[in-house]
Design a protein around this motif. Structure first.
Motif, PDB file in Angstrom:
ATOM      1  N   LEU A  72     -33.475   6.706 -10.632  1.00 15.75           N
ATOM      2  CA  LEU A  72     -32.078   6.526 -11.039  1.00 15.75           C
ATOM      3  C   LEU A  72     -31.947   6.114 -12.505  1.00 15.75           C
ATOM      4  O   LEU A  72     -30.960   6.452 -13.160  1.00 15.75           O
ATOM      5  CB  LEU A  72     -31.389   5.500 -10.143  1.00 15.75           C
ATOM      6  CG  LEU A  72     -31.194   5.932  -8.688  1.00 15.75           C
ATOM      7  CD1 LEU A  72     -30.671   4.773  -7.859  1.00 15.75           C
ATOM      8  CD2 LEU A  72     -30.285   7.148  -8.586  1.00 15.75           C
ATOM      9  N   LEU A  73     -32.916   5.384 -13.028  1.00  9.59           N
ATOM     10  CA  LEU A  73     -32.866   4.927 -14.418  1.00  9.59           C
ATOM     11  C   LEU A  73     -33.374   5.973 -15.409  1.00  9.59           C
ATOM     12  O   LEU A  73     -33.117   5.859 -16.609  1.00  9.59           O
ATOM     13  CB  LEU A  73     -33.668   3.633 -14.587  1.00  9.59           C
ATOM     14  CG  LEU A  73     -33.056   2.401 -13.942  1.00  9.59           C
ATOM     15  CD1 LEU A  73     -34.038   1.243 -13.948  1.00  9.59           C
ATOM     16  CD2 LEU A  73     -31.762   2.015 -14.632  1.00  9.59           C
ATOM     17  N   LEU A  74     -34.080   6.994 -14.924  1.00 15.12           N
ATOM     18  CA  LEU A  74     -34.630   8.007 -15.830  1.00 15.12           C
ATOM     19  C   LEU A  74     -33.589   8.646 -16.743  1.00 15.12           C
ATOM     20  O   LEU A  74     -33.823   8.741 -17.949  1.00 15.12           O
ATOM     21  CB  LEU A  74     -35.359   9.094 -15.044  1.00 15.12           C
ATOM     22  CG  LEU A  74     -36.812   8.816 -14.727  1.00 15.12           C
ATOM     23  CD1 LEU A  74     -37.400   9.952 -13.904  1.00 15.12           C
ATOM     24  CD2 LEU A  74     -37.628   8.577 -15.961  1.00 15.12           C
ATOM     25  N   PRO A  75     -32.450   9.093 -16.214  1.00 10.21           N
ATOM     26  CA  PRO A  75     -31.477   9.713 -17.130  1.00 10.21           C
ATOM     27  C   PRO A  75     -31.034   8.770 -18.247  1.00 10.21           C
ATOM     28  O   PRO A  75     -30.902   9.177 -19.396  1.00 10.21           O
ATOM     29  CB  PRO A  75     -30.307  10.081 -16.222  1.00 10.21           C
ATOM     30  CG  PRO A  75     -30.904  10.203 -14.863  1.00 10.21           C
ATOM     31  CD  PRO A  75     -32.022   9.183 -14.823  1.00 10.21           C
ATOM     32  N   MET A  76     -30.838   7.507 -17.924  1.00 10.57           N
ATOM     33  CA  MET A  76     -30.422   6.538 -18.939  1.00 10.57           C
ATOM     34  C   MET A  76     -31.554   6.310 -19.949  1.00 10.57           C
ATOM     35  O   MET A  76     -31.332   6.291 -21.150  1.00 10.57           O
ATOM     36  CB  MET A  76     -30.042   5.209 -18.284  1.00 10.57           C
ATOM     37  CG  MET A  76     -29.570   4.165 -19.273  1.00 10.57           C
ATOM     38  SD  MET A  76     -29.030   2.646 -18.497  1.00 10.57           S
ATOM     39  CE  MET A  76     -30.540   2.027 -17.823  1.00 10.57           C
TER      40      MET A  76
END
Length: 185
Positions: free
Chosen positions: A171-175
């Motif tokens: 979930l944090l990868l795009p950010m």
């Protein structure tokens, strides 16, 4: 652009990760002193986040930046930990942390081109085993603390957390990568 300016830009970009790493290590060093039962300490809840921080940094900026975060986060944390935890725990934590983080970074980097989950899972599992073995044997061997059972419980919890932290990693990868839909990790 001069090397000095470039280094400051890199450090400025990595400060959030360095501070996160320091917060994880400091809280873990303090919390590991408090057993929940014969199998687990409160430090088991916070320490696995160190692998998440280094793996997200590694994914975003590469292994060299992840090593910088580990070294500088360690330096910040050890200064504070020396005030919050006994010297033996702070020293054992430092040794275990550096060995485990460097292993995590290396394994993650080697596997980063495979399935998105493989690198963080395998790196975290191997680093957790190393960290647990070094920390508990150095921090508690020869004491009244039931360190073998605490190490077993701690490792079991870390391995469970390695699985559960896959979702926050994804979930944090795009950010972290600076994309909206999540570029190929």
């Amino acid at each position: 652009m001069s090397d000095t300016i470039l280094k400051w830009q890199i450090l400025r970009r990595l400060w959030p990760a360095m501070l996160a790493m320091a917060a994880v290590v400091v809280s873990s060093n303090w919390l590991v002193q408090f057993p929940i039962n014969d199998w687990l300490t409160y430090g088991a809840f916070t320490y696995p986040l160190a692998f998440l921080v280094s793996e997200l940094t590694n994914r975003r900026a590469g292994p060299q930046a992840a090593r910088q975060v580990a070294w500088l986060g360690f330096a910040l944390a050890i200064c504070v930990s020396a005030q919050l935890a006994p010297v033996r725990i702070a020293a054992a934590s430092g040794l275990a942390f550096l060995c485990a983080q460097l292993l995590d970074i290396s394994v993650f980097h080697r596997l980063r081109r495979q399935s998105w989950w493989r690198a963080p899972l395998i790196a975290s599992v191997l680093a957790s085993i190393l960290d647990t073995a070094i920390f508990f044997s150095c921090a508690f061997a020869g004491t009244d603390m039931p360190w073998l059972t605490l190490a077993a419980g701690d490792l079991a919890f870390k391995l469970t957390m390695a699985i559960f932290l896959l979702m926050p990693f994804r979930l944090l990868l795009p950010m972290v990568l600076g994309t909206r839909t999540g570029a190929s990790p």
